[in-house]
Design a protein around this motif. Structure first.
Motif, mmCIF file in Angstrom:
data_model
loop_
_atom_site.group_PDB
_atom_site.id
_atom_site.type_symbol
_atom_site.label_atom_id
_atom_site.label_comp_id
_atom_site.label_asym_id
_atom_site.label_seq_id
_atom_site.Cartn_x
_atom_site.Cartn_y
_atom_site.Cartn_z
ATOM 1 N N GLY A 1 33.784 -19.353 22.292
ATOM 2 C CA GLY A 1 33.057 -18.430 23.145
ATOM 3 C C GLY A 1 31.777 -19.065 23.627
ATOM 4 N N HIS A 2 30.931 -18.270 24.268
ATOM 5 C CA HIS A 2 29.650 -18.773 24.753
ATOM 6 C C HIS A 2 28.698 -18.961 23.583
ATOM 7 C CE1 HIS A 2 31.002 -18.049 28.796
ATOM 8 N NE2 HIS A 2 31.301 -16.795 28.485
ATOM 9 N N VAL A 3 27.789 -19.928 23.732
ATOM 10 C CA VAL A 3 26.812 -20.179 22.691
ATOM 11 C C VAL A 3 25.878 -18.976 22.598
ATOM 12 C CG1 VAL A 3 24.885 -21.654 22.016
ATOM 13 C CG2 VAL A 3 26.939 -22.660 22.988
ATOM 14 N N GLY A 4 25.698 -18.468 21.389
ATOM 15 C CA GLY A 4 24.828 -17.321 21.183
ATOM 16 C C GLY A 4 25.392 -16.030 21.740
ATOM 17 N N TYR A 5 26.698 -15.921 21.838
ATOM 18 C CA TYR A 5 27.334 -14.772 22.463
ATOM 19 C C TYR A 5 28.417 -14.218 21.553
ATOM 20 C CZ TYR A 5 30.584 -12.365 25.575
ATOM 21 O OH TYR A 5 31.427 -11.460 26.141
ATOM 22 N N LEU A 6 28.353 -12.921 21.322
ATOM 23 C CA LEU A 6 29.425 -12.237 20.611
ATOM 24 C C LEU A 6 30.223 -11.441 21.646
ATOM 25 C CD1 LEU A 6 27.615 -10.876 17.444
ATOM 26 C CD2 LEU A 6 29.314 -12.677 17.545
ATOM 27 N N PRO A 7 31.527 -11.627 21.686
ATOM 28 C CA PRO A 7 32.312 -10.957 22.719
ATOM 29 C C PRO A 7 32.407 -9.457 22.486
ATOM 30 C CG PRO A 7 33.756 -12.040 21.182
ATOM 31 C CD PRO A 7 32.360 -12.422 20.801
ATOM 32 N N ARG A 8 32.704 -8.755 23.532
ATOM 33 C CA ARG A 8 32.936 -7.318 23.452
ATOM 34 C C ARG A 8 34.035 -6.938 24.417
ATOM 35 N NH1 ARG A 8 27.271 -4.981 25.244
ATOM 36 N NH2 ARG A 8 26.969 -5.762 23.183
ATOM 37 N N GLY A 9 34.678 -5.839 24.134
ATOM 38 C CA GLY A 9 35.760 -5.373 24.990
ATOM 39 C C GLY A 9 36.970 -6.287 24.918
ATOM 40 N N GLY A 10 37.583 -6.511 26.060
ATOM 41 C CA GLY A 10 38.774 -7.354 26.132
ATOM 42 C C GLY A 10 38.497 -8.825 25.891
ATOM 43 N N ALA A 11 37.231 -9.225 25.906
ATOM 44 C CA ALA A 11 36.885 -10.628 25.678
ATOM 45 C C ALA A 11 37.167 -11.066 24.245
ATOM 46 C CB ALA A 11 35.413 -10.871 26.009
ATOM 47 N N ILE A 12 37.356 -10.111 23.334
ATOM 48 C CA ILE A 12 37.643 -10.497 21.954
ATOM 49 C C ILE A 12 39.016 -11.131 21.824
ATOM 50 C CG2 ILE A 12 36.124 -8.775 20.956
ATOM 51 C CD1 ILE A 12 38.609 -7.174 20.211
ATOM 52 N N PHE A 13 39.872 -10.918 22.815
ATOM 53 C CA PHE A 13 41.200 -11.521 22.773
ATOM 54 C C PHE A 13 41.237 -12.878 23.477
ATOM 55 C CE2 PHE A 13 41.944 -6.897 22.574
ATOM 56 C CZ PHE A 13 42.399 -6.859 21.283
ATOM 57 N N CYS A 14 40.060 -13.395 23.829
ATOM 58 C CA CYS A 14 39.979 -14.688 24.517
ATOM 59 C C CYS A 14 39.190 -15.729 23.735
ATOM 60 C CB CYS A 14 39.336 -14.505 25.887
ATOM 61 S SG CYS A 14 40.244 -13.410 26.976
ATOM 62 N N THR A 15 38.552 -15.359 22.634
ATOM 63 C CA THR A 15 37.794 -16.318 21.847
ATOM 64 C C THR A 15 38.536 -16.615 20.551
ATOM 65 O OG1 THR A 15 36.500 -14.559 20.827
ATOM 66 C CG2 THR A 15 35.566 -15.591 22.789
ATOM 67 N N ILE A 16 38.382 -17.824 20.062
ATOM 68 C CA ILE A 16 39.199 -18.290 18.938
ATOM 69 C C ILE A 16 39.024 -17.465 17.663
ATOM 70 C CG2 ILE A 16 39.540 -20.212 17.337
ATOM 71 C CD1 ILE A 16 39.480 -22.041 19.689
ATOM 72 N N PRO A 17 37.841 -17.208 17.151
ATOM 73 C CA PRO A 17 37.865 -16.466 15.889
ATOM 74 C C PRO A 17 38.358 -15.037 16.066
ATOM 75 C CG PRO A 17 35.612 -16.801 16.578
ATOM 76 C CD PRO A 17 36.482 -17.578 17.518
ATOM 77 N N ASP A 18 38.027 -14.414 17.199
ATOM 78 C CA ASP A 18 38.347 -13.006 17.364
ATOM 79 C C ASP A 18 39.804 -12.760 17.730
ATOM 80 O OD1 ASP A 18 35.670 -12.318 16.868
ATOM 81 O OD2 ASP A 18 35.167 -12.916 18.903
ATOM 82 N N ILE A 19 40.472 -13.746 18.259
ATOM 83 C CA ILE A 19 41.886 -13.589 18.585
ATOM 84 C C ILE A 19 42.730 -13.490 17.313
ATOM 85 C CG2 ILE A 19 42.646 -15.999 18.710
ATOM 86 C CD1 ILE A 19 43.931 -15.253 21.415
#
Length: 154
Positions: A6-24
């Motif tokens: 994901g982006h540096v210093g960024y925690l995903p929210r919404g549908g973006a959680i299915f696009c970042t490695i730990p959150d997927i």
């Protein structure tokens, strides 16, 4: 700057959680954890204590992981580093719990099969539960590692 977590210093929210490695990894953790729960619940091992511990770990981790998924999906975390550190702490704790439950389940499965010579269907269910328990442990460890990488970027 974008990274594979994901982006540096960024925690995903919404549908973006299915696009970042730990959150997927939330969905496979829930699926494999549910499989462990259903497989252990469908077997019969004496004494009941090891099964009760494994089922307790599976239920606890399933519920908390589902809650954690909802927190990130709803965007309730407000993009703070304390949520990133809590994510690392929870997934590390869940990995430790699942590892202890997996080792205990494997020991009891091997011990009682050798001692009692049980039905092969029950034994196969126990072996499947052990395999999925170790796979779930691996998923939680991978999630912990990538969450720690993301936490360090804050």
């Amino acid at each position: 700057m974008a990274t594979n977590t994901g982006h540096v210093g960024y925690l995903p929210r919404g549908g973006a959680i299915f696009c970042t490695i730990p959150d997927i990894l939330y969905l496979p953790e829930l699926i494999f954890g549910g499989l462990v729960l259903s497989l252990v619940a469908s077997t019969y091992i004496l004494p009941y204590n090891p099964q009760a511990y494994v089922i307790s770990v599976a239920i606890f981790c399933f519920l908390v992981t589902f809650f954690w998924l909802l927190v990130f999906a709803c965007g309730s975390h407000h993009n703070k580093s304390s949520w990133a550190s809590a994510d690392v702490a929870y997934h590390g704790f869940a990995a430790l719990l699942y590892f202890s439950a997996s080792v205990l389940l494997a020991f009891i499965t091997i011990f009682w099969e050798a001692a009692a010579g049980r039905d092969t269907l029950i034994y196969k269910l126990d072996v499947a539960a052990v395999v999925f328990a170790f796979l779930t442990t691996l998923l939680y460890v991978i999630h912990t590692v990538f969450s720690a990488i993301r936490w360090r970027s804050f």
